[in-house]
Scaffold this active site. Sequence first.
Site, PDB file in Angstrom:
ATOM      1  N   ASP A   1      19.663  26.173 -50.935  1.00  0.00           N
ATOM      2  CA  ASP A   1      18.910  26.887 -49.776  1.00  0.00           C
ATOM      3  C   ASP A   1      17.870  26.023 -49.348  1.00  0.00           C
ATOM      4  O   ASP A   1      17.691  26.311 -48.093  1.00  0.00           O
ATOM      5  CB  ASP A   1      18.297  28.151 -50.595  1.00  0.00           C
ATOM      6  CG  ASP A   1      19.391  29.186 -51.104  1.00  0.00           C
ATOM      7  OD1 ASP A   1      20.328  29.164 -50.388  1.00  0.00           O
ATOM      8  OD2 ASP A   1      19.397  29.812 -51.976  1.00  0.00           O
TER       9      ASP A   1
ATOM     10  N   HIS B   1      19.438  33.707 -54.727  1.00  0.00           N
ATOM     11  CA  HIS B   1      20.470  32.755 -54.169  1.00  0.00           C
ATOM     12  C   HIS B   1      21.622  33.554 -53.517  1.00  0.00           C
ATOM     13  O   HIS B   1      22.750  33.488 -53.631  1.00  0.00           O
ATOM     14  CB  HIS B   1      20.816  31.968 -55.246  1.00  0.00           C
ATOM     15  CG  HIS B   1      21.874  30.817 -54.744  1.00  0.00           C
ATOM     16  ND1 HIS B   1      21.249  29.848 -53.582  1.00  0.00           N
ATOM     17  CD2 HIS B   1      22.926  30.431 -55.324  1.00  0.00           C
ATOM     18  CE1 HIS B   1      22.341  29.131 -53.336  1.00  0.00           C
ATOM     19  NE2 HIS B   1      23.386  29.438 -54.323  1.00  0.00           N
TER      20      HIS B   1
END
Length: 330
Positions: A150, A178
């Site tokens: 990310d 996530h």
Amino acid sequence: MVKVVVCGAAGGIGQPLSLLLKQSDLISHLALYDIVNAAGVAADLSHINTASKVTGHVGKDALAEALQGAHTVVIPAGVPRKPGMTRDDLFKVNAGIVRDLAQACAQHCPKAFILVISNPVNSTVPIVCEVFKQAGVFDPRKVFGVTTLDVVRSSTFVNDIKPQFEPQANRITVVGGHSGATIVPILSQIKQVSFTPEEIKALTHRIQFGGDEVVKAKDGAGSATLSMAYAGARFTTSLLEASVRGKRGLVESTYIHLKGNAGAEWNVRSTGLEYFAQDVELGPDGVANVLALPDLSAEEQALVQIAIDELKGNITKGVAFVAAVPAAKL
């Protein structure tokens, strides 16, 4: 001597991850475990002229040997996400795989650092922690959900629309979890460039759902494996730099068990959660300090609340899975 084990080494993430780790001068022994094909991957990588020894371990009977003496265990094992597949669908398959690997780690390398890549990370990290708690060997400083992809995507996507932004030189903080709406990039803290509200909205959505781009582009042939391998190797390297080489000041965003970690008290109070992804300073024992959440824009505060609401269910699902279905003795 630093032994790093990759569990799921023959898979789509495991193979490129193992290749990247073979290049590290901090690893003396790279042990590759999988239920099939790990011996072939190990033989191939063993021909690379870097100093680390590579061994292959195939099947559950070989897992104990693979884990014995491990300094760090990286877990990309499990099935990849396919088109139309939700992270709940992934959970049904990967939860048992992660649980059993965690049980083996608790038995054979209880002091090792455990790096969880297997999705859904929001739930699989609690699974690992609960298994370690059951075994009486849990250390919250040593279990990490690898959310580095990310962070990597954030820098890349910002550079796509703002070429003057240096993606490798500038790390963007990403908090929450996530998956999808639990991923909250803190774009308001970027000082090198400015954004319109429309750019912020589009960037945030692309970062949150970047994995869907890859799943769609691969047309059923897999998910984000190469970029995830890069991100996994980056986090593993940072942890080794801090824990082996003693390098100070290394900060990475990662999904961790907050309670029991230095600096996490504020995050526990502000989020009400036991697990959360946040900037963490790494040290010799893993988590050295959990950094406080940065100043958030009003939009980011709203996104964090959405993430918190979703994470509650993700965390509960992982904890409940271990309580309901204890890990098999391996």
